[in-house]
Design an enzyme around this catalytic site. Structure first.
Site, PDB file in Angstrom:
ATOM      1  CB  CYS A 235      36.587  50.335  50.859  1.00 37.04           C
ATOM      2  SG  CYS A 235      36.893  49.094  49.605  1.00 37.04           S
TER       3      CYS A 235
ATOM      4  CB  CYS B   7      34.045  42.712  52.783  1.00 36.68           C
ATOM      5  SG  CYS B   7      33.180  43.510  51.405  1.00 36.68           S
TER       6      CYS B   7
HETATM    7  N1  DGL Z   1      33.227  46.990  50.626  1.00 33.10           N
HETATM    8  C1  DGL Z   1      34.556  46.787  50.223  1.00 33.10           C
HETATM    9  C2  DGL Z   1      35.412  46.124  51.277  1.00 33.10           C
HETATM   10  O1  DGL Z   1      35.228  46.437  52.442  1.00 33.10           O
HETATM   11  C3  DGL Z   1      34.834  46.336  48.836  1.00 33.10           C
HETATM   12  C4  DGL Z   1      34.009  45.304  48.198  1.00 33.10           C
HETATM   13  C5  DGL Z   1      34.299  45.279  46.723  1.00 33.10           C
HETATM   14  O2  DGL Z   1      34.138  46.325  46.091  1.00 33.10           O
HETATM   15  O3  DGL Z   1      34.705  44.204  46.236  1.00 33.10           O
HETATM   16  O4  DGL Z   1      36.289  45.351  50.984  1.00 33.10           O
END
Ligand code: DGL
Length: 283
Positions: free
Chosen positions: A74, A206
């Site tokens: 993440c 993301c």
């Molecule tokens: N998938 C996550 C990232 O890489 C977070 C997205 C989220 O929860 O806003 O930032």
């Protein structure tokens, strides 16, 4: 023979499954334990304090489930919480365990230099001179991508554009046209700042965004290279495990946990992994 030790993979929701899919493909002999904090997703709109606290709790849980190495799949958690986790809590309470993120490998790929020590990396010589980073609001506000790339390769220009609501919309499986509109708006906002020269490459910063990679590719001018974060992270983890074989887990079965409604999550998450997936509630 000792029991297999899983490698933990953590995300706010399903996005980290795009990273897990690449890890499973690259490291078929490892066994993984995936945790999605669906009860609190999306992280991109939460405060840095909340993101830190929830990330720490998630890593603690993965450690309690037997992981010795956890990948924060993440960008938001890695950008906001990683340094503080590593330098404070982890070193104090779990000095033998490790937490890696998805941001450091990407910064290495963009700068051509090692995250720790900053020496040139022979396997990352193709650096673009200008890069667009599309990410959540919190990742962008953290300034982690431009700061860390500039610290290693000041000549590489990084411009970033937040895509508010996009991760949540992908997670909820919003209609493709609506997702395409959100992506096009973000790309247009960024390109408006570079009217004569678009960036040479783009990073989907993301882990949810690989699911809308086709919309990014369609909205960006021809010739802008889209760098794949799942591939870069898989390369990096493979090299890390070769250097630190004590974190290799051995054969086992990958399991999936969620802090949210596991039946609903299981229904929505399969397309992130490319096959059906069954989540259980956190123990
Ligand atoms: N998938 C996550 C990232 O890489 C977070 C997205 C989220 O929860 O806003 O930032």
């Amino acid at each position: 023979m000792s029991a297999p030790t899983p490698i933990g993979v953590f995300d706010s929701g399903h996005g980290g499954l795009t990273i897990l899919a690449a890890l499973q493909q690259r490291l078929p002999d490892e066994h993984f334990l995936y945790l999605g904090d669906h009860a609190a997703a999306p992280y991109g709109e939460r405060t840095p304090e909340e993101i830190y606290a929830r990330t720490q709790a998630a890593v603690e849980l993965l450690f309690a489930l037997g992981c010795r190495l956890v990948v924060l799949a993440c960008n938001t958690a890695a950008a906001v919480a990683m340094r503080r986790l590593q330098q404070g809590w982890l070193a104090r309470t779990h000095p033998k365990r490790r937490v890696l993120g998805v941001l450091a490998p990407m910064v290495e790929a963009l700068s051509g230099r090692a995250w720790t020590g900053g020496q040139p990396l022979p396997w990352h010589r193709q650096t673009a001179r200008s890069v667009a980073v599309f990410a959540t609001r919190r990742t962008v506000e953290s300034g982690a991508y431009p700061r860390e790339v500039a610290a290693r390769a000041p000549s590489v220009l990084v411009d970033q554009e937040p895509c508010p609501g996009l991760a949540g919309a992908i997670e909820r499986d919003l209609a493709e046209e609506a997702l395409a509109d959100m992506v096009r708006d973000a790309v247009e906002r960024l390109l408006a700042r570079h009217p004569s020269e678009p960036p040479e490459a783009a990073v989907l910063g993301c882990t949810h965004y690989p699911l809308v990679a086709a919309h990014f590719a369609a909205s960006l001018p021809t010739g802008v290279r889209l760098l794949s974060q799942p591939d870069v992270v898989a390369d990096s983890l493979e090299r890390y495990l070769a250097r630190h074989p004590r974190f290799r887990g051995g054969l086992g079965e990958t399991r999936f946990f969620s802090t949210g409604d596991s039946a609903r999550v299981s229904r929505l998450a399969g397309r992130f992994l490319g096959r059906p997936v069954r989540f259980s509630e956190v123990p």
